[in-house]
Design a protein around this motif. Structure first.
Motif, PDB file in Angstrom:
ATOM      1  N   LEU A 119      -1.905   4.695 -13.954  1.00 24.40           N
ATOM      2  CA  LEU A 119      -1.104   4.423 -13.174  1.00 24.40           C
ATOM      3  C   LEU A 119      -1.218   3.929 -11.441  1.00 24.40           C
ATOM      4  O   LEU A 119      -0.014   3.833 -11.096  1.00 24.40           O
ATOM      5  CB  LEU A 119       0.627   4.928 -13.819  1.00 24.40           C
ATOM      6  CG  LEU A 119       0.263   5.068 -15.589  1.00 24.40           C
ATOM      7  CD1 LEU A 119       1.349   5.461 -15.814  1.00 24.40           C
ATOM      8  CD2 LEU A 119       1.626   3.141 -15.010  1.00 24.40           C
ATOM      9  N   ALA A 120      -1.598   5.734 -11.361  1.00 27.35           N
ATOM     10  CA  ALA A 120      -1.672   6.229  -9.782  1.00 27.35           C
ATOM     11  C   ALA A 120      -1.934   5.007  -9.418  1.00 27.35           C
ATOM     12  O   ALA A 120      -2.050   4.008  -8.204  1.00 27.35           O
ATOM     13  CB  ALA A 120      -2.366   8.024  -9.595  1.00 27.35           C
ATOM     14  N   ILE A 121      -3.145   4.224  -9.972  1.00 25.38           N
ATOM     15  CA  ILE A 121      -3.527   3.307  -8.986  1.00 25.38           C
ATOM     16  C   ILE A 121      -3.372   1.805  -8.698  1.00 25.38           C
ATOM     17  O   ILE A 121      -2.849   1.216  -8.110  1.00 25.38           O
ATOM     18  CB  ILE A 121      -5.629   2.802  -9.607  1.00 25.38           C
ATOM     19  CG1 ILE A 121      -6.444   4.390  -9.633  1.00 25.38           C
ATOM     20  CG2 ILE A 121      -6.091   1.872  -9.363  1.00 25.38           C
ATOM     21  CD1 ILE A 121      -6.435   5.067  -7.856  1.00 25.38           C
ATOM     22  N   PHE A 122      -2.492   1.807 -10.754  1.00 19.57           N
ATOM     23  CA  PHE A 122      -1.664   0.485 -10.426  1.00 19.57           C
ATOM     24  C   PHE A 122      -0.476   0.647  -9.719  1.00 19.57           C
ATOM     25  O   PHE A 122      -0.277  -0.632  -8.930  1.00 19.57           O
ATOM     26  CB  PHE A 122      -1.364   0.596 -12.086  1.00 19.57           C
ATOM     27  CG  PHE A 122      -0.052  -0.738 -12.258  1.00 19.57           C
ATOM     28  CD1 PHE A 122      -0.216  -2.029 -12.700  1.00 19.57           C
ATOM     29  CD2 PHE A 122       1.518  -0.601 -12.257  1.00 19.57           C
ATOM     30  CE1 PHE A 122       0.518  -2.932 -11.888  1.00 19.57           C
ATOM     31  CE2 PHE A 122       2.260  -1.238 -11.824  1.00 19.57           C
ATOM     32  CZ  PHE A 122       2.263  -2.732 -11.990  1.00 19.57           C
ATOM     33  N   GLU A 123      -0.331   1.826  -9.304  1.00 11.57           N
ATOM     34  CA  GLU A 123       1.011   1.857  -8.307  1.00 11.57           C
ATOM     35  C   GLU A 123       0.687   1.790  -6.299  1.00 11.57           C
ATOM     36  O   GLU A 123       1.920   1.309  -6.107  1.00 11.57           O
ATOM     37  CB  GLU A 123       1.508   3.452  -8.307  1.00 11.57           C
ATOM     38  CG  GLU A 123       2.834   3.332  -9.659  1.00 11.57           C
ATOM     39  CD  GLU A 123       3.857   2.573  -9.572  1.00 11.57           C
ATOM     40  OE1 GLU A 123       3.947   2.265  -8.690  1.00 11.57           O
ATOM     41  OE2 GLU A 123       4.240   2.639 -10.842  1.00 11.57           O
ATOM     42  N   LEU A 124      -0.860   2.085  -6.803  1.00 14.72           N
ATOM     43  CA  LEU A 124      -1.394   1.582  -5.586  1.00 14.72           C
ATOM     44  C   LEU A 124      -1.358   0.552  -5.125  1.00 14.72           C
ATOM     45  O   LEU A 124      -1.023  -0.013  -3.872  1.00 14.72           O
ATOM     46  CB  LEU A 124      -2.421   2.380  -4.999  1.00 14.72           C
ATOM     47  CG  LEU A 124      -2.961   2.532  -3.760  1.00 14.72           C
ATOM     48  CD1 LEU A 124      -2.537   3.477  -2.732  1.00 14.72           C
ATOM     49  CD2 LEU A 124      -4.906   3.042  -3.953  1.00 14.72           C
ATOM     50  N   ALA A 125      -1.500  -0.323  -5.598  1.00 21.88           N
ATOM     51  CA  ALA A 125      -1.881  -2.433  -5.766  1.00 21.88           C
ATOM     52  C   ALA A 125      -0.799  -2.365  -5.444  1.00 21.88           C
ATOM     53  O   ALA A 125      -0.678  -3.469  -4.886  1.00 21.88           O
ATOM     54  CB  ALA A 125      -2.789  -2.233  -7.698  1.00 21.88           C
ATOM     55  N   ALA A 126       0.271  -2.015  -6.327  1.00 20.52           N
ATOM     56  CA  ALA A 126       1.817  -2.591  -6.337  1.00 20.52           C
ATOM     57  C   ALA A 126       2.690  -2.347  -5.140  1.00 20.52           C
ATOM     58  O   ALA A 126       2.663  -3.252  -4.129  1.00 20.52           O
ATOM     59  CB  ALA A 126       2.823  -2.109  -7.426  1.00 20.52           C
ATOM     60  N   GLU A 127       1.707  -1.122  -4.270  1.00 19.12           N
ATOM     61  CA  GLU A 127       2.778  -1.164  -3.284  1.00 19.12           C
ATOM     62  C   GLU A 127       1.632  -1.515  -2.065  1.00 19.12           C
ATOM     63  O   GLU A 127       2.579  -1.928  -1.538  1.00 19.12           O
ATOM     64  CB  GLU A 127       2.684   0.389  -2.981  1.00 19.12           C
ATOM     65  CG  GLU A 127       3.322   1.415  -1.744  1.00 19.12           C
ATOM     66  CD  GLU A 127       4.531   0.638  -1.520  1.00 19.12           C
ATOM     67  OE1 GLU A 127       5.348   0.952  -0.116  1.00 19.12           O
ATOM     68  OE2 GLU A 127       5.047   0.726  -2.626  1.00 19.12           O
ATOM     69  N   SER A 128       0.807  -1.806  -2.591  1.00 19.02           N
ATOM     70  CA  SER A 128      -0.200  -2.898  -1.043  1.00 19.02           C
ATOM     71  C   SER A 128       0.502  -3.632  -1.426  1.00 19.02           C
ATOM     72  O   SER A 128       1.073  -4.514   0.301  1.00 19.02           O
ATOM     73  CB  SER A 128      -1.451  -2.592  -1.259  1.00 19.02           C
ATOM     74  OG  SER A 128      -1.707  -1.191  -1.388  1.00 19.02           O
ATOM     75  N   ALA A 129       0.579  -4.646  -2.561  1.00 17.88           N
ATOM     76  CA  ALA A 129       1.254  -5.787  -2.606  1.00 17.88           C
ATOM     77  C   ALA A 129       2.527  -5.852  -1.897  1.00 17.88           C
ATOM     78  O   ALA A 129       3.350  -7.289  -1.254  1.00 17.88           O
ATOM     79  CB  ALA A 129       1.179  -6.138  -3.746  1.00 17.88           C
ATOM     80  N   ARG A 130       3.759  -4.651  -2.206  1.00 23.25           N
ATOM     81  CA  ARG A 130       5.078  -4.914  -1.530  1.00 23.25           C
ATOM     82  C   ARG A 130       4.502  -4.986  -0.059  1.00 23.25           C
ATOM     83  O   ARG A 130       5.558  -5.617   0.573  1.00 23.25           O
ATOM     84  CB  ARG A 130       5.805  -4.100  -1.625  1.00 23.25           C
ATOM     85  CG  ARG A 130       6.325  -4.304  -3.275  1.00 23.25           C
ATOM     86  CD  ARG A 130       7.325  -2.579  -4.027  1.00 23.25           C
ATOM     87  NE  ARG A 130       6.639  -1.291  -3.651  1.00 23.25           N
ATOM     88  CZ  ARG A 130       5.963  -1.117  -5.051  1.00 23.25           C
ATOM     89  NH1 ARG A 130       6.197  -1.793  -6.356  1.00 23.25           N
ATOM     90  NH2 ARG A 130       5.986   0.422  -5.016  1.00 23.25           N
TER      91      ARG A 130
END
Length: 381
Positions: A119-130
């Motif tokens: 989930l931490a990696i997923f959130e990292l990717a999501a934050e990059s996209a944002r």
């Protein structure tokens, strides 16, 4: 047996190298450009996750791990033209690399810890996209602003020249009757104010627009604006009603007041085919309210939500530029712009301004505050 958090912290370099080898093997679309996109930051990010796990936070949401800007650099990836889908794919490789590494070592990791990591990696990717989306939106807005402001600046010279010619014609005997000259002068004045309004709209955010308050008689401003648009109203047979205390005074930026109130009056006349346009001044202890009512077609609730967006190309009823100028002029002075309307029931705009507007000096003020005459040859639904 080492915990998952300790493994991530102790074997960071090994995991990064494993990710790098897999990334190269997969054949990235832009290898020269994307090699450092994650590699330079992945060691820090893995250690951040590892430290969180060692602190016993596996049962928490990892979303807040990436609120600190220093743990990411998506803006640099955007500036380097790294596609966001490439960045997201690279983070997927991180999960694959760590999973393969754990399998080969036969490490026993709890589901909770591994879920936290994923989930931490997923959130990292999501934050990059944002952040990617925000950066791109800001860049587009900046480029549009510079383009529109550039056009407005180019309009300064011909508008100033027109203004000069009007003055010359007014002085010339028999060249033009006084009524026609006055109409032409007011038309040029409206165009001049529109150019200045566009420049203020595009050069500054509302809280950065220069504000120069002075003592103003609102009745005089309203008289001037009504005179500018009374020909349009008369041509439609509209009744212009004005209810103003002529002794009223306030401290306000007159140019911004004209930007706001002028566009409201112009729109009311433009979109009202019959009936009336009514301008009312309401005085309160700490604020002054300018109310512009019309008997026009009214505005649907759906349309109302779109009215104050900066530009609405292709929308029915105009591009919304005038209302955007009015809205920002109100905000710049610590005021608000409110709307009440129903289809078929007309519209009422309320421009609320402090009785005493606070001054503000803006950056690059001269770009906006220079008078149109400075560019002339010698001689505001």
């Amino acid at each position: 047996m080492a915990s998952f958090g300790e493994l991530l912290c102790v074997h960071t370099d090994e995991l990064v190298q494993r990710w790098y080898e897999q990334w190269r093997q997969e054949g990235p679309a832009l290898p020269e450009m994307t090699e450092a996109a994650i590699k330079d930051h992945l060691p820090v990010q893995l250690r951040v996750i590892g430290d969180a796990l060692r602190e016993g936070r596996a049962s928490e949401s990892p979303r807040k791990l990436w609120e600190q800007h220093g743990r990411l650099d998506p803006e640099q990836r955007v500036r380097d033209a790294v596609p966001i889908e490439e960045v997201v794919r690279e983070y997927a490789y991180v999960i694959e690399a760590v999973r393969g590494w754990l399998t080969e070592r036969d490490e026993q990791i709890s589901v909770q810890e591994y879920s936290f990591f994923s989930l931490a990696i997923f959130e990292l990717a999501a934050e990059s996209a944002r952040r990617f989306s925000k950066y791109q939106a800001e860049r587009v807005a900046r480029e549009r602003s510079e383009y529109v402001a550039g056009i407005a600046h180019q309009l300064r010279t011909p508008v100033s020249t027109l203004n000069l010619y009007v003055q010359q014609m007014e002085r010339a005997q028999g060249a033009l009757n006084s009524r026609a000259a006055e109409r032409l002068r007011r038309t040029v004045g409206r165009l001049s104010r529109l150019v200045d309004g566009i420049l203020r709209l595009e050069r500054f955010k509302p809280d950065e627009i220069p504000v120069h308050p002075e003592t103003v008689a609102p009745a005089q401003v309203i008289d001037q604006l009504v005179a500018d648009y009374e020909h349009d109203a008369s041509r439609k047979g509209l009744r212009l009603d004005i209810f103003v205390n002529r002794s009223a005074r306030m401290q306000v930026d007159q140019d911004l007041l004209v930007d706001a109130l002028g566009n409201l009056i112009q729109n009311a006349i433009k979109y009202t085919e019959k009936g009336f346009v009514r301008i009312t001044l309401e005085e309160h202890e700490d604020e002054v309210v300018f109310k512009v009512e019309d008997s026009g077609p009214g505005i649907s609730s759906e349309r109302q939500r779109e009215l104050f967006r900066p530009v609405l190309p292709g929308q029915p009823g105009g591009v919304g530029l005038g209302l955007s100028i009015a809205f920002r002029a109100a905000l710049a002075q610590g005021g608000t712009l409110e709307l009440e309307s129903e289809p078929g029931q007309g519209s009422t705009f309320r421009l609320r301004l402090p009785r005493a507007v606070h001054a503000r000096k803006g950056q690059s003020e001269g770009l906006v505050e220079t008078s149109l005459e400075d560019d002339a040859p010698p001689a505001v639904h």
